[in-house]
Scaffold this motif. Sequence first.
Motif, PDB file in Angstrom:
ATOM      1  N   SER A  69      -5.374  45.722  29.666  1.00  0.00           N
ATOM      2  CA  SER A  69      -6.294  45.581  30.757  1.00  0.00           C
ATOM      3  C   SER A  69      -8.006  45.646  30.078  1.00  0.00           C
ATOM      4  O   SER A  69      -8.456  45.054  29.761  1.00  0.00           O
ATOM      5  CB  SER A  69      -6.297  47.405  31.406  1.00  0.00           C
ATOM      6  N   ALA A  72      -8.794  41.869  28.604  1.00  0.00           N
ATOM      7  CA  ALA A  72      -8.472  40.868  29.727  1.00  0.00           C
ATOM      8  C   ALA A  72      -9.693  41.612  30.478  1.00  0.00           C
ATOM      9  O   ALA A  72     -10.320  41.120  30.340  1.00  0.00           O
ATOM     10  CB  ALA A  72      -7.669  41.515  31.029  1.00  0.00           C
ATOM     11  N   LEU A  98     -10.423  45.704  39.412  1.00  0.00           N
ATOM     12  CA  LEU A  98      -9.556  45.422  38.551  1.00  0.00           C
ATOM     13  C   LEU A  98      -8.084  45.369  39.252  1.00  0.00           C
ATOM     14  O   LEU A  98      -7.870  45.726  40.074  1.00  0.00           O
ATOM     15  CB  LEU A  98      -9.473  46.230  37.479  1.00  0.00           C
ATOM     16  N   GLU A  99      -7.102  44.168  39.287  1.00  0.00           N
ATOM     17  CA  GLU A  99      -6.105  44.034  39.908  1.00  0.00           C
ATOM     18  C   GLU A  99      -5.812  43.579  38.561  1.00  0.00           C
ATOM     19  O   GLU A  99      -5.758  42.544  38.080  1.00  0.00           O
ATOM     20  CB  GLU A  99      -6.561  43.261  40.844  1.00  0.00           C
ATOM     21  N   ALA A 100      -4.122  43.362  39.031  1.00  0.00           N
ATOM     22  CA  ALA A 100      -3.558  42.429  37.662  1.00  0.00           C
ATOM     23  C   ALA A 100      -1.643  42.596  38.518  1.00  0.00           C
ATOM     24  O   ALA A 100      -1.561  43.460  39.021  1.00  0.00           O
ATOM     25  CB  ALA A 100      -3.287  43.734  36.395  1.00  0.00           C
ATOM     26  N   ASP A 101      -1.372  41.513  37.865  1.00  0.00           N
ATOM     27  CA  ASP A 101      -0.048  41.258  38.139  1.00  0.00           C
ATOM     28  C   ASP A 101       0.830  40.792  36.465  1.00  0.00           C
ATOM     29  O   ASP A 101       0.209  39.964  35.840  1.00  0.00           O
ATOM     30  CB  ASP A 101       0.404  39.905  38.681  1.00  0.00           C
ATOM     31  N   ALA A 151       0.463  38.266  31.894  1.00  0.00           N
ATOM     32  CA  ALA A 151       0.100  39.281  32.955  1.00  0.00           C
ATOM     33  C   ALA A 151      -1.442  37.878  33.295  1.00  0.00           C
ATOM     34  O   ALA A 151      -1.906  37.062  32.156  1.00  0.00           O
ATOM     35  CB  ALA A 151      -0.385  40.613  32.240  1.00  0.00           C
ATOM     36  N   ARG A 152      -1.394  38.344  34.561  1.00  0.00           N
ATOM     37  CA  ARG A 152      -3.247  37.955  35.181  1.00  0.00           C
ATOM     38  C   ARG A 152      -3.727  39.279  35.697  1.00  0.00           C
ATOM     39  O   ARG A 152      -3.891  39.971  36.314  1.00  0.00           O
ATOM     40  CB  ARG A 152      -2.464  37.135  36.537  1.00  0.00           C
ATOM     41  N   PHE A 153      -5.178  39.090  35.146  1.00  0.00           N
ATOM     42  CA  PHE A 153      -5.629  40.252  35.800  1.00  0.00           C
ATOM     43  C   PHE A 153      -6.973  39.020  36.376  1.00  0.00           C
ATOM     44  O   PHE A 153      -7.792  38.565  36.057  1.00  0.00           O
ATOM     45  CB  PHE A 153      -6.859  40.524  34.320  1.00  0.00           C
TER      46      PHE A 153
END
Length: 166
Positions: A69, A72, A98-101, A151-153
Amino acid sequence: MSAHARLAAFRKLITNPLKFRLFLFKNLPMAYLAGIRVKSLTEQEAQVAISYGYLTKNPFRSIYFACLSMAAEMASGVLSMMYLYQANPSVSMLVVSLEADFSKKAVGTVTFTCQNGDAIAAAVRETQATGQPTSVQALSVGHNAQGEEVARFRVTWSYKARTSKA
């Protein structure tokens, strides 16, 4: 100083490894300890890397999500900081969401890329021109050394004009 000169001066500062480490040590000590580093910075894109190590690990032998995090956020944050560097009028920045995958185990070195420089610049210019707060959602995508997405943030930044103190 022109806007182009300000951006170039900021890039020169932030891409200097020693000056960047000193900045982290003073302002973001956890990022300093985690070993976050800026790999590249242009007006449109930033790349920030973090490596698996003793201070960044979790019990599952991968990079701890909080460390991912930080990297990112830094990828989009360094773009924001570049557009705010010595800006007049002054604008503050703050993460509001903040959103994460997570799609793959993060081992080795993960590099986060944010390509939202144009949107960030437009939001900052709008805040400066109108004095009204703006926000932008920036996407930071992390890839491992093999080029696989880890990951994608989605980091939402808020920009607010600072009021002059009389």
